[in-house]
Write a protein that holds these residues in place. Structure first.
Motif, PDB file in Angstrom:
ATOM      1  N   ASP A   1      11.828  -1.801  26.381  1.00 50.26           N
ATOM      2  CA  ASP A   1      12.543  -2.204  25.173  1.00 50.26           C
ATOM      3  C   ASP A   1      11.752  -3.177  24.303  1.00 50.26           C
ATOM      4  N   THR A   2      10.815  -3.920  24.894  1.00 51.83           N
ATOM      5  CA  THR A   2       9.957  -4.809  24.091  1.00 51.83           C
ATOM      6  C   THR A   2       9.097  -3.965  23.151  1.00 51.83           C
ATOM      7  N   ASP A   3       8.489  -2.900  23.696  1.00 52.61           N
ATOM      8  CA  ASP A   3       7.678  -2.015  22.850  1.00 52.61           C
ATOM      9  C   ASP A   3       8.555  -1.378  21.765  1.00 52.61           C
ATOM     10  N   ARG A   4       9.724  -0.893  22.184  1.00 50.58           N
ATOM     11  CA  ARG A   4      10.640  -0.268  21.226  1.00 50.58           C
ATOM     12  C   ARG A   4      10.939  -1.237  20.075  1.00 50.58           C
ATOM     13  N   HIS A   5      11.313  -2.463  20.440  1.00 45.18           N
ATOM     14  CA  HIS A   5      11.716  -3.455  19.456  1.00 45.18           C
ATOM     15  C   HIS A   5      10.599  -3.725  18.433  1.00 45.18           C
ATOM     16  N   TYR A   6       9.409  -4.014  18.928  1.00 46.76           N
ATOM     17  CA  TYR A   6       8.325  -4.403  18.012  1.00 46.76           C
ATOM     18  C   TYR A   6       7.746  -3.196  17.265  1.00 46.76           C
ATOM     19  N   LEU A   7       7.611  -2.079  17.950  1.00 45.03           N
ATOM     20  CA  LEU A   7       7.056  -0.905  17.255  1.00 45.03           C
ATOM     21  C   LEU A   7       8.010  -0.434  16.159  1.00 45.03           C
ATOM     22  N   GLU A   8       9.308  -0.511  16.417  1.00 42.98           N
ATOM     23  CA  GLU A   8      10.276  -0.126  15.370  1.00 42.98           C
ATOM     24  C   GLU A   8      10.134  -1.056  14.162  1.00 42.98           C
ATOM     25  N   GLN A   9       9.937  -2.327  14.427  1.00 40.32           N
ATOM     26  CA  GLN A   9       9.756  -3.284  13.323  1.00 40.32           C
ATOM     27  C   GLN A   9       8.467  -2.992  12.558  1.00 40.32           C
ATOM     28  N   MET A  10       7.427  -2.649  13.311  1.00 38.72           N
ATOM     29  CA  MET A  10       6.114  -2.405  12.681  1.00 38.72           C
ATOM     30  C   MET A  10       6.133  -1.187  11.768  1.00 38.72           C
ATOM     31  N   VAL A  11       6.848  -0.142  12.166  1.00 36.23           N
ATOM     32  CA  VAL A  11       6.839   1.060  11.320  1.00 36.23           C
ATOM     33  C   VAL A  11       7.866   1.002  10.189  1.00 36.23           C
ATOM     34  N   LYS A  12       8.735   0.017  10.234  1.00 38.41           N
ATOM     35  CA  LYS A  12       9.785  -0.108   9.216  1.00 38.41           C
ATOM     36  C   LYS A  12       9.198  -0.134   7.801  1.00 38.41           C
ATOM     37  N   GLY A  13       8.133  -0.894   7.642  1.00 38.76           N
ATOM     38  CA  GLY A  13       7.527  -1.028   6.317  1.00 38.76           C
ATOM     39  C   GLY A  13       6.679   0.179   5.892  1.00 38.76           C
ATOM     40  N   MET A  14       6.581   1.171   6.770  1.00 40.74           N
ATOM     41  CA  MET A  14       5.671   2.273   6.463  1.00 40.74           C
ATOM     42  C   MET A  14       6.311   3.408   5.690  1.00 40.74           C
ATOM     43  N   GLY A  15       7.614   3.572   5.869  1.00 37.65           N
ATOM     44  CA  GLY A  15       8.310   4.718   5.279  1.00 37.65           C
ATOM     45  C   GLY A  15       8.537   4.614   3.788  1.00 37.65           C
TER      46      GLY A  15
ATOM     47  N   SER B   1      12.582   7.224   6.149  1.00 36.14           N
ATOM     48  CA  SER B   1      12.563   6.863   4.733  1.00 36.14           C
ATOM     49  C   SER B   1      13.750   7.537   4.066  1.00 36.14           C
ATOM     50  N   GLY B   2      14.567   6.744   3.395  1.00 41.62           N
ATOM     51  CA  GLY B   2      15.745   7.292   2.730  1.00 41.62           C
ATOM     52  C   GLY B   2      16.655   8.060   3.676  1.00 41.62           C
ATOM     53  N   GLY B   3      16.782   7.581   4.905  1.00 41.19           N
ATOM     54  CA  GLY B   3      17.685   8.206   5.876  1.00 41.19           C
ATOM     55  C   GLY B   3      17.111   9.437   6.567  1.00 41.19           C
TER      56      GLY B   3
ATOM     57  N   ALA C   1       8.022  10.897   9.709  1.00 46.51           N
ATOM     58  CA  ALA C   1       6.853  10.897  10.591  1.00 46.51           C
ATOM     59  C   ALA C   1       7.260  10.252  11.913  1.00 46.51           C
ATOM     60  N   VAL C   2       6.383  10.348  12.913  1.00 50.30           N
ATOM     61  CA  VAL C   2       6.604   9.607  14.157  1.00 50.30           C
ATOM     62  C   VAL C   2       5.310   8.917  14.567  1.00 50.30           C
ATOM     63  N   LEU C   3       5.488   7.762  15.222  1.00 52.25           N
ATOM     64  CA  LEU C   3       4.376   7.075  15.888  1.00 52.25           C
ATOM     65  C   LEU C   3       4.441   7.456  17.357  1.00 52.25           C
ATOM     66  N   ASP C   4       3.341   7.954  17.898  1.00 50.77           N
ATOM     67  CA  ASP C   4       3.302   8.395  19.294  1.00 50.77           C
ATOM     68  C   ASP C   4       2.230   7.594  20.027  1.00 50.77           C
ATOM     69  N   ILE C   5       2.613   6.961  21.144  1.00 49.01           N
ATOM     70  CA  ILE C   5       1.627   6.232  21.945  1.00 49.01           C
ATOM     71  C   ILE C   5       1.687   6.732  23.389  1.00 49.01           C
TER      72      ILE C   5
ATOM     73  N   GLU D   1       0.852  -1.201   0.000  1.00 49.88           N
ATOM     74  CA  GLU D   1       0.000   0.000   0.000  1.00 49.88           C
ATOM     75  C   GLU D   1       0.889   1.253   0.000  1.00 49.88           C
ATOM     76  N   PRO D   2       0.845   2.039  -1.047  1.00 50.61           N
ATOM     77  CA  PRO D   2       1.735   3.208  -1.106  1.00 50.61           C
ATOM     78  C   PRO D   2       1.241   4.422  -0.316  1.00 50.61           C
ATOM     79  N   ASP D   3      -0.040   4.456   0.038  1.00 48.77           N
ATOM     80  CA  ASP D   3      -0.561   5.672   0.679  1.00 48.77           C
ATOM     81  C   ASP D   3      -0.265   5.675   2.192  1.00 48.77           C
ATOM     82  N   LEU D   4       0.612   6.615   2.586  1.00 45.93           N
ATOM     83  CA  LEU D   4       1.077   6.661   3.967  1.00 45.93           C
ATOM     84  C   LEU D   4      -0.061   6.921   4.953  1.00 45.93           C
ATOM     85  N   ILE D   5      -0.959   7.820   4.618  1.00 47.09           N
ATOM     86  CA  ILE D   5      -2.071   8.168   5.523  1.00 47.09           C
ATOM     87  C   ILE D   5      -2.963   6.946   5.773  1.00 47.09           C
ATOM     88  N   ALA D   6      -3.246   6.208   4.714  1.00 46.88           N
ATOM     89  CA  ALA D   6      -4.096   5.018   4.852  1.00 46.88           C
ATOM     90  C   ALA D   6      -3.431   3.986   5.758  1.00 46.88           C
ATOM     91  N   LYS D   7      -2.118   3.814   5.574  1.00 48.22           N
ATOM     92  CA  LYS D   7      -1.388   2.853   6.415  1.00 48.22           C
ATOM     93  C   LYS D   7      -1.400   3.305   7.867  1.00 48.22           C
TER      94      LYS D   7
END
Ligand code: SME
Length: 148
Positions: free
Chosen positions: A134-148, A114-116, A120-124, A22-28
């Protein structure tokens, strides 16, 4: 009862499914915020996008929030400036914390790169103290990796 780690592990493929192809960042952002918020019952779960020299509010779940945050300001602006995840166990002790909601007591902000560059940021936010580690850090970083 599932541990936090097991919950994240179960969610990871779901998140990857939501963002893959999905290329649309807002939708993701909209679907990722909804899924995380629903599964964990956080107080506020959402995104800010880098627009020029500010962060601008994006898709979120929870109470209304501040719309614009300057570079280096608050937890979000600090995570953007550092280009790394910031975990705050007690927001009342974080210099310059922006209190969008007085119910928030701890917070995590994860940059999306994205590209260094941080785009954007994810805020919870949580009403409990010390919710994020660190568990949250680890998984949330992985989750947003595909978003940029
Ligand atoms: N507390 C954040 C601002 C965003 S709201 O919590 C949704 C901060 O200090 O950057």
């Amino acid at each position: 009862m599932m541990t936090k780690e097991e919950k994240y592990q179960a969610l990871l493929p779901q998140i990857e499914g939501l963002v893959a192809g999905e290329p649309d960042l807002i939708a993701k952002m909209a679907n990722v915020a909804a899924l995380l918020h629903e599964e964990f019952g956080f107080w506020w779960t959402g995104f800010y996008r880098v627009v020029g020299d500010e962060l601008v509010l994006g898709p979120f779940q929870g109470p209304i929030a501040c719309i614009r945050i300057a570079y280096g300001r608050g937890v979000c602006g600090t995570a953007w400036q550092r280009g790394e995840t910031v975990i705050v166990p007690n927001v009342h002790e974080f210099p310059g914390h922006i209190a969008c909601s007085s119910a928030t007591n701890s917070e995590i902000v994860v940059p999306i790169v994205s590209g260094g560059t941080v785009i954007a940021v994810l805020d919870i936010d949580s009403t409990d103290y010390g919710t994020f580690d660190d568990t949250d850090r680890h998984y949330l970083e992985q989750m947003v990796k595909g978003m940029g």
